[in-house]
Scaffold this motif. Sequence first.
Motif, PDB file in Angstrom:
ATOM      1  N   GLU A   1       0.802  -1.212   0.000  1.00  9.75           N
ATOM      2  CA  GLU A   1       0.000   0.000   0.000  1.00  9.75           C
ATOM      3  C   GLU A   1       0.843   1.274   0.000  1.00  9.75           C
ATOM      4  OE1 GLU A   1      -2.699  -0.367   3.229  1.00  9.75           O
ATOM      5  OE2 GLU A   1      -3.726  -2.109   2.390  1.00  9.75           O
ATOM      6  N   GLN A   2       2.162   1.133  -0.059  1.00  8.00           N
ATOM      7  CA  GLN A   2       2.989   2.330  -0.152  1.00  8.00           C
ATOM      8  C   GLN A   2       2.681   3.043  -1.467  1.00  8.00           C
ATOM      9  OE1 GLN A   2       7.460   2.310  -0.556  1.00  8.00           O
ATOM     10  NE2 GLN A   2       7.308   2.906   1.574  1.00  8.00           N
ATOM     11  N   MET A   3       2.569   4.353  -1.391  1.00  5.69           N
ATOM     12  CA  MET A   3       2.108   5.127  -2.549  1.00  5.69           C
ATOM     13  C   MET A   3       3.011   6.337  -2.758  1.00  5.69           C
ATOM     14  SD  MET A   3      -1.705   6.790  -3.115  1.00  5.69           S
ATOM     15  CE  MET A   3      -2.513   5.196  -2.956  1.00  5.69           C
ATOM     16  N   MET A   4       3.268   6.652  -4.018  1.00  6.76           N
ATOM     17  CA  MET A   4       4.031   7.835  -4.361  1.00  6.76           C
ATOM     18  C   MET A   4       3.085   8.881  -4.931  1.00  6.76           C
ATOM     19  SD  MET A   4       7.167   8.259  -7.065  1.00  6.76           S
ATOM     20  CE  MET A   4       8.115   7.000  -6.261  1.00  6.76           C
ATOM     21  N   GLY A   5       3.277  10.121  -4.536  1.00 10.41           N
ATOM     22  CA  GLY A   5       2.410  11.161  -5.039  1.00 10.41           C
ATOM     23  C   GLY A   5       2.923  12.543  -4.687  1.00 10.41           C
ATOM     24  N   VAL A   6       2.130  13.539  -5.021  1.00 12.10           N
ATOM     25  CA  VAL A   6       2.480  14.935  -4.778  1.00 12.10           C
ATOM     26  C   VAL A   6       1.562  15.485  -3.696  1.00 12.10           C
ATOM     27  CG1 VAL A   6       2.610  17.240  -5.801  1.00 12.10           C
ATOM     28  CG2 VAL A   6       3.312  15.237  -7.123  1.00 12.10           C
ATOM     29  N   VAL A   7       2.140  16.213  -2.744  1.00  5.66           N
ATOM     30  CA  VAL A   7       1.371  16.799  -1.649  1.00  5.66           C
ATOM     31  C   VAL A   7       0.589  18.001  -2.164  1.00  5.66           C
ATOM     32  CG1 VAL A   7       1.517  17.960   0.592  1.00  5.66           C
ATOM     33  CG2 VAL A   7       3.012  16.007   0.081  1.00  5.66           C
ATOM     34  N   GLU A   8      -0.701  17.998  -1.874  1.00  4.54           N
ATOM     35  CA  GLU A   8      -1.552  19.144  -2.189  1.00  4.54           C
ATOM     36  C   GLU A   8      -2.305  19.539  -0.928  1.00  4.54           C
ATOM     37  OE1 GLU A   8      -4.037  18.193  -5.472  1.00  4.54           O
ATOM     38  OE2 GLU A   8      -2.394  18.160  -6.925  1.00  4.54           O
TER      39      GLU A   8
ATOM     40  N   ALA B   1      -1.843  13.380  -4.181  1.00  3.93           N
ATOM     41  CA  ALA B   1      -2.255  13.154  -5.574  1.00  3.93           C
ATOM     42  C   ALA B   1      -1.337  12.088  -6.161  1.00  3.93           C
ATOM     43  CB  ALA B   1      -2.144  14.449  -6.371  1.00  3.93           C
ATOM     44  N   PRO B   2      -1.816  10.864  -6.364  1.00  3.48           N
ATOM     45  CA  PRO B   2      -0.945   9.755  -6.793  1.00  3.48           C
ATOM     46  C   PRO B   2      -0.345  10.001  -8.178  1.00  3.48           C
ATOM     47  CG  PRO B   2      -3.057   8.952  -5.973  1.00  3.48           C
ATOM     48  CD  PRO B   2      -3.201  10.429  -6.164  1.00  3.48           C
ATOM     49  N   VAL B   3       0.881   9.494  -8.375  1.00  2.00           N
ATOM     50  CA  VAL B   3       1.519   9.597  -9.692  1.00  2.00           C
ATOM     51  C   VAL B   3       1.171   8.402 -10.568  1.00  2.00           C
ATOM     52  CG1 VAL B   3       3.438  10.966  -8.820  1.00  2.00           C
ATOM     53  CG2 VAL B   3       3.629   8.473  -8.883  1.00  2.00           C
ATOM     54  N   ASP B   4       0.465   7.425 -10.013  1.00  4.16           N
ATOM     55  CA  ASP B   4       0.031   6.264 -10.779  1.00  4.16           C
ATOM     56  C   ASP B   4      -1.248   6.634 -11.527  1.00  4.16           C
ATOM     57  OD1 ASP B   4      -0.814   3.845 -11.792  1.00  4.16           O
ATOM     58  OD2 ASP B   4      -0.302   2.704  -9.994  1.00  4.16           O
TER      59      ASP B   4
ATOM     60  N   PRO C   1       1.668  15.473 -16.414  1.00  9.03           N
ATOM     61  CA  PRO C   1       3.074  15.041 -16.426  1.00  9.03           C
ATOM     62  C   PRO C   1       3.421  14.095 -15.285  1.00  9.03           C
ATOM     63  CG  PRO C   1       2.887  17.435 -16.657  1.00  9.03           C
ATOM     64  CD  PRO C   1       1.543  16.938 -16.265  1.00  9.03           C
ATOM     65  N   LEU C   2       2.729  14.200 -14.157  1.00  7.08           N
ATOM     66  CA  LEU C   2       3.071  13.368 -13.002  1.00  7.08           C
ATOM     67  C   LEU C   2       2.685  11.918 -13.215  1.00  7.08           C
ATOM     68  CD1 LEU C   2       2.074  15.762 -10.102  1.00  7.08           C
ATOM     69  CD2 LEU C   2       4.338  15.310 -11.035  1.00  7.08           C
ATOM     70  N   THR C   3       1.592  11.666 -13.923  1.00  6.80           N
ATOM     71  CA  THR C   3       1.156  10.297 -14.160  1.00  6.80           C
ATOM     72  C   THR C   3       1.474   9.820 -15.568  1.00  6.80           C
ATOM     73  OG1 THR C   3      -1.043  10.991 -14.910  1.00  6.80           O
ATOM     74  CG2 THR C   3      -0.764  10.631 -12.546  1.00  6.80           C
ATOM     75  N   GLY C   4       1.703  10.759 -16.493  1.00  8.47           N
ATOM     76  CA  GLY C   4       1.900  10.392 -17.888  1.00  8.47           C
ATOM     77  C   GLY C   4       0.605  10.144 -18.626  1.00  8.47           C
ATOM     78  N   ALA C   5      -0.531  10.479 -17.990  1.00  7.99           N
ATOM     79  CA  ALA C   5      -1.831  10.189 -18.583  1.00  7.99           C
ATOM     80  C   ALA C   5      -2.258  11.291 -19.543  1.00  7.99           C
ATOM     81  CB  ALA C   5      -2.881  10.027 -17.488  1.00  7.99           C
TER      82      ALA C   5
END
Length: 807
Positions: free
Chosen positions: A152-159, A169-172, A752-756
């Motif tokens: 459940e470890q998650m990478m993201g940006v703090v908002e 905000a997850p980068v996945d 850009p953070l997710t590539g979506a």
Amino acid sequence: MTKLRFPQGLPTRQQVLDFIAQSDEPAGKREMAKAFGLKGTEKIALKALLKDMADEGLIDGNRSAFHAMGGVPKVTVLRIVEIDEGEPIAVPDSWQPDDASPPPRIRVIEPRGKVRDRTAALRTGDRVLARTEEAGKGWIAHPMKKLQGGEEQMMGVVELDATGKGWLAPVDKRVRNAVPISDLGGAEKGQLVLAEPNGRSPRAGMKVVAVLGDPLAPRAFSLIAIHKHGIPFVFPEGAVTQAELAAKLPLSEDTREDLRHLPIVAIDPADARDHDDAIWAEPDGEGGFKALVAIADVSFYVRPGSETDREARKRGNSVYFPDRVVPMLPEVLSADVCSLKSGADRAAMACHLTIDSSGHIKNWRFTRAIVRIAEVIAYEEAQRRIDETGGHHSPTPSSEEEGEQKIKAPSSSEERGHPSIAPSSLEEGVGGGGGAVNISVLQNLWSAWKLLEKARHARDPLNLDLPERRVVLNSEGKIAEIAIRERLDAHRVVEDFMIAANVAAAKALEAKVAPVVYRIHEPPSREKLTALKDYLATFDKKLSLGQVITPSLFNRMLKDIADEAEKALIMEAVLRSQTQAYYGPRNAGHFGLALGSYAHFTSPIRRYSDLLVHRALVDAYGLEQPRPKADLPATSGLSDRDRADLARVSEALSNAERRAMEAERDTIDRYVAAWLSGKVGEVFDTRVTGVQKFGLFATIIGLGGDGLVPISTLGAERFNYDEKAQRLIGELSGEEFVMGQILKLRLAEANPLTGALKFEPVDVAEGVQRIERRGGARTDHKARRQGQFTAGKRGRPSNIRHQGRKK
């Protein structure tokens, strides 16, 4: 000794384990009943409890919870800390010894067969309940149950929202909703972080455990991929120290073939820092060529069992991002001592090839050599020089001109066991690496390649000429352009020389019945061929599954298609039907290259599989060098473990390769999205590359970058999904969306953070839902004052649907 006091009454499972651990003597039912003050029916309940605990594996028949070696419970929670050659390595999740000793490393044995098929492979960070047992001087563990939390470890940006509450905000790109942060851990708004659940409750939120920095800084996109995929990118101090020691090893001229007199050239990308390979060829006077493929002798410097070797095994390969390279070997080896730089004496594994007039390899010979590269040439520069000569005319008479005199090379070089040298090569004076090589050196390479190309066409390997994206960065690390990688004859020259050497390496090892790490590409599966057949039927094309499926079958099918757009679609469909290539010790051929035996030999600086092939050649052909005087392993051949079982390391290398490919693809997707983020709202010509029941996938023509067109944006009517034909059909209008269709679409989102990427039709009909910007719900409302408190939006949160009353 002070007697321990235990709570009176029937003990819990944990109290039983604590009692066994603290007992100085064998602890049976009698001792436990006495310690906990049990009488009558409580003793019967204790007996049942102990039986249940034994059935669960918490204690054994002797009521012992810990091994004789001490420290590790027989059943405990373990945390996976790394994957070593496909085997998880774990440490106790809770380790608090009295002597502050480091946690033991425990090898986890995952289940095999059908049980393995039903469970996902363990990954770094996973937590498992496992039975442990002693094995020699260490431990092994057998997983009983995978526990929640590790994955459940998650990478993201703090908002931060208007109330000051933190959100992640997850980068996945697969995770669309932001997650609340309960513990910022010092992180600030806009920073890229790693976070994990702050408790077992879904309401506990996330806790920031690592701050990675600015998500939009130069090189941040590759950093995201490195952390997401768990790619090791910092070398341990011991591995670097040992690499520096190995880099000082002297080369033995007595046990190496001296090839420094040959004008060998390395043709590489203009920005390459590590040069694995170099090539040379000259006419043999009989319509063929004598050729040499010189490969960096990495096995001489990276010896089995060394710390450098262990780190290289863990990485499996170098990973190439647009903004950085994560090398398999420390820089002192990869970019310096092992790299075949011009004008410097280098250790090489030399593959001598004899190419006949039809392009077939008639003989091969492997030696350890000393080489001095005459020149390192960029692909574009090599192509320019050849083009300036008006082509690559063979300097020798053609094989049909039998009446003409053949060119005979000096015999002195043949007597020394070296390939003979063309007179033009001797006149160049480039052995010392000064200046550009004579054009005849390149002309010989191109002429030899023409023969190899003839043999390639005869075997007719799979020919899928699909464009490849290339991200070009400026000096500040920002995107300058996204271009399609140009394909030159110079690329094909090097490629065919490398393929020839790879085939020779595999056959040379087979000739000695030696272990081989094959590069295997199996034919398409029946299921994929059936799906391809159904898809081709939508183009009125047939694919008979009763015939033998060969690469030439696909090539003939593509050759008959005149429409370039249709050809591109079918080419992509054929590519999707192919199996994933992998490494293994049992040969199954290479379908794509139409080869019976194939191994990777030519890139040992960046692929561990090639290093294993080099070591196997050292053993098979007696190429071991004198034992080093430095504190390094004595031999450079295969280790006993690899010689006995190559399957395990081969599987690990295949997994590492897939990991690298996913990380590289993710990073390019983020760069493409970053480049397009300033073009949101613009209209692009796109081609549909995928059709699913939830929408379309489209790519921008000439640029790449796949994006989703949600089905909700296509129209107000219902669309039915035809899986076989891969199309969506409107129920009322009959409008169709199919693979390969050219559409004008508006770019609606580029993250850009997710590539979506997300697209929508240019003209969105009235009542049709437009694309909602990702993550907007959490900051839409403004905080308002209610008395002395700040209140947020009232009512049920917008991201939670009403479930109704359960019956």
